[in-house]
Write a protein that holds these residues in place. Structure first.
Motif, mmCIF file in Angstrom:
data_model
loop_
_atom_site.group_PDB
_atom_site.id
_atom_site.type_symbol
_atom_site.label_atom_id
_atom_site.label_comp_id
_atom_site.label_asym_id
_atom_site.label_seq_id
_atom_site.Cartn_x
_atom_site.Cartn_y
_atom_site.Cartn_z
ATOM 1 N N GLN A 27 0.883 -1.072 0.001
ATOM 2 C CA GLN A 27 0.101 0.021 -0.146
ATOM 3 C C GLN A 27 0.839 1.327 0.070
ATOM 4 O OE1 GLN A 27 -2.999 -0.270 -0.557
ATOM 5 N NE2 GLN A 27 -2.686 -2.470 -0.989
ATOM 6 N N GLY A 28 2.052 1.197 0.051
ATOM 7 C CA GLY A 28 3.022 2.314 0.072
ATOM 8 C C GLY A 28 3.932 2.315 -1.280
ATOM 9 N N PRO A 62 2.579 5.164 4.689
ATOM 10 C CA PRO A 62 3.663 5.723 5.950
ATOM 11 C C PRO A 62 2.786 5.758 7.253
ATOM 12 C CG PRO A 62 3.567 7.082 3.626
ATOM 13 C CD PRO A 62 2.523 5.881 3.556
ATOM 14 N N GLU A 63 1.363 6.031 7.182
ATOM 15 C CA GLU A 63 0.842 6.125 8.446
ATOM 16 C C GLU A 63 0.513 4.653 8.966
ATOM 17 O OE1 GLU A 63 -2.251 6.035 5.084
ATOM 18 O OE2 GLU A 63 -0.408 6.958 5.598
ATOM 19 N N GLN A 64 0.695 3.725 8.230
ATOM 20 C CA GLN A 64 0.256 2.167 8.826
ATOM 21 C C GLN A 64 1.366 1.249 8.286
ATOM 22 O OE1 GLN A 64 -3.548 0.723 7.918
ATOM 23 N NE2 GLN A 64 -3.547 -0.256 9.899
ATOM 24 N N PRO A 65 2.934 1.295 8.424
ATOM 25 C CA PRO A 65 3.811 0.716 8.056
ATOM 26 C C PRO A 65 3.557 -0.841 8.396
ATOM 27 C CG PRO A 65 4.699 1.906 10.024
ATOM 28 C CD PRO A 65 3.074 2.365 9.718
ATOM 29 N N ARG A 156 17.343 15.165 8.796
ATOM 30 C CA ARG A 156 16.725 15.443 10.337
ATOM 31 C C ARG A 156 16.064 16.668 10.169
ATOM 32 N NH1 ARG A 156 21.835 13.652 12.196
ATOM 33 N NH2 ARG A 156 22.385 15.731 12.459
ATOM 34 N N ASN A 157 16.290 17.701 9.496
ATOM 35 C CA ASN A 157 15.408 18.822 9.228
ATOM 36 C C ASN A 157 14.267 18.786 8.460
ATOM 37 O OD1 ASN A 157 17.386 20.258 10.782
ATOM 38 N ND2 ASN A 157 18.607 21.061 9.131
ATOM 39 N N ALA A 158 14.289 17.719 7.546
ATOM 40 C CA ALA A 158 13.171 17.521 6.660
ATOM 41 C C ALA A 158 11.988 16.516 7.378
ATOM 42 C CB ALA A 158 13.752 16.828 5.343
ATOM 43 N N ARG A 159 12.299 16.020 8.366
ATOM 44 C CA ARG A 159 11.661 15.054 9.143
ATOM 45 C C ARG A 159 10.145 15.327 9.375
ATOM 46 N NH1 ARG A 159 14.423 12.473 13.872
ATOM 47 N NH2 ARG A 159 15.712 11.416 12.084
ATOM 48 N N ASP A 160 9.833 16.331 9.787
ATOM 49 C CA ASP A 160 8.557 16.979 10.136
ATOM 50 C C ASP A 160 7.780 17.646 9.262
ATOM 51 O OD1 ASP A 160 8.598 15.589 12.677
ATOM 52 O OD2 ASP A 160 9.837 17.506 13.757
ATOM 53 N N LYS A 161 8.434 17.764 7.855
ATOM 54 C CA LYS A 161 7.899 18.586 6.793
ATOM 55 C C LYS A 161 7.087 17.859 5.921
ATOM 56 C CE LYS A 161 11.837 21.738 6.567
ATOM 57 N NZ LYS A 161 11.171 22.794 7.393
ATOM 58 N N THR A 162 6.087 18.367 5.220
ATOM 59 C CA THR A 162 5.242 17.578 4.259
ATOM 60 C C THR A 162 6.093 17.185 3.044
ATOM 61 O OG1 THR A 162 5.198 19.654 2.696
ATOM 62 C CG2 THR A 162 3.461 19.263 4.685
ATOM 63 N N PRO A 163 5.812 15.940 2.294
ATOM 64 C CA PRO A 163 6.317 15.526 1.179
ATOM 65 C C PRO A 163 6.890 16.814 0.266
ATOM 66 C CG PRO A 163 4.746 14.219 1.793
ATOM 67 C CD PRO A 163 4.386 15.217 2.508
ATOM 68 N N GLU A 164 5.929 17.859 0.022
ATOM 69 C CA GLU A 164 6.303 18.702 -1.065
ATOM 70 C C GLU A 164 7.645 19.533 -0.392
ATOM 71 O OE1 GLU A 164 2.578 17.022 -1.671
ATOM 72 O OE2 GLU A 164 3.176 18.030 0.176
ATOM 73 N N GLU A 165 7.419 20.009 0.831
ATOM 74 C CA GLU A 165 8.369 20.719 1.450
ATOM 75 C C GLU A 165 9.740 19.956 1.595
ATOM 76 O OE1 GLU A 165 5.746 23.147 4.646
ATOM 77 O OE2 GLU A 165 6.472 21.140 5.385
ATOM 78 N N ARG A 166 9.722 18.697 1.975
ATOM 79 C CA ARG A 166 11.002 17.781 2.052
ATOM 80 C C ARG A 166 11.454 17.758 0.521
ATOM 81 N NH1 ARG A 166 8.016 14.272 5.298
ATOM 82 N NH2 ARG A 166 7.602 12.681 3.615
#
Length: 204
Positions: A27-28, A62-65, A156-166
């Motif tokens: 599913q991913g 991603p939300e249910q690995p 590490r800086n990208a961890r909490d960003k959205t996919p687009e921001e990453r």
């Protein structure tokens, strides 16, 4: 013996859940695979000194690995290929494979199901760390470890960003660094002894 009996009974009762987990694995868009040595005692038709392997898969949304452990007496590349292709995967759910540099993953990577094959930076870093042993801080292997550390910091800086921001962050910060790493490798690949610790790290 009693505990082994419990595990065998659990395997039978959990089979429906395992079927659902296998479906969830697809599913991913990313699947990580790694294999590690395992020694099994008193295994039928095998010596106690023979190595077996535990193959580990991580995929799913991603939300249910989903994390799946598969035992096999073999390290052959057919093991992950047969596992993932034994039941036809969803036709619209191709995945990107992330693994170490073991050649056994190449056969799986050639299938239409795998959209791309990416290497694992942790395994790359490990080779260069090994090449630093006994070397002064200014040695070339230390230079590469430092470059990889900068990549890790970006992630590490990208961890909490959205996919687009990453994606935007990686284009701006990681891509120039990756280009620098590529230039560093190209400059040294023919100057370093191939069988030296640094040479094997560069080849890897």
């Amino acid at each position: 013996q009693t505990m082994s009996g419990w595990v065998l009974q659990l395997h039978e009762r959990l089979a429906p859940l395992m079927t659902l987990m296998k479906q969830g694995l697809y599913q991913g868009r990313i699947i990580h695979i790694d294999e590690t040595r395992l020694q099994v005692m008193n295994e039928k038709d095998r010596e106690n000194t023979q190595q077996s392997y535990m193959w580990v898969y991580r995929g799913g949304a991603p939300e249910q690995p989903v994390i799946w452990y598969q035992y096999s007496p073999s390290r052959c590349g057919d093991v992950p290929k047969e596992f993932l292709m034994s039941e036809p995967p969803p036709p619209d759910r191709g995945m990107y494979l992330i693994s170490d540099g073991y050649e056994g993953y190449n056969e799986l990577a050639k299938t239409d199901f795998i959209l791309g094959h990416a290497a694992c930076w942790a395994h790359v870093r490990r080779r260069f760390v090994e090449a630093t042993h006994g070397r002064k801080k200014g040695a070339e292997a230390h230079q590469m470890v430092a470059l990889i550390a900068k990549l890790y910091k970006i992630e590490r800086n990208a961890r909490d960003k959205t996919p687009e921001e990453r994606y935007a962050l990686r284009l701006k910060q990681a891509k120039p660094l990756l280009d620098k790493i590529k230039d560093w490798l190209d400059e040294r690949v023919h100057k370093v002894l191939p069988k030296s610790p640094l040479g094997t790290a560069i080849a890897y």
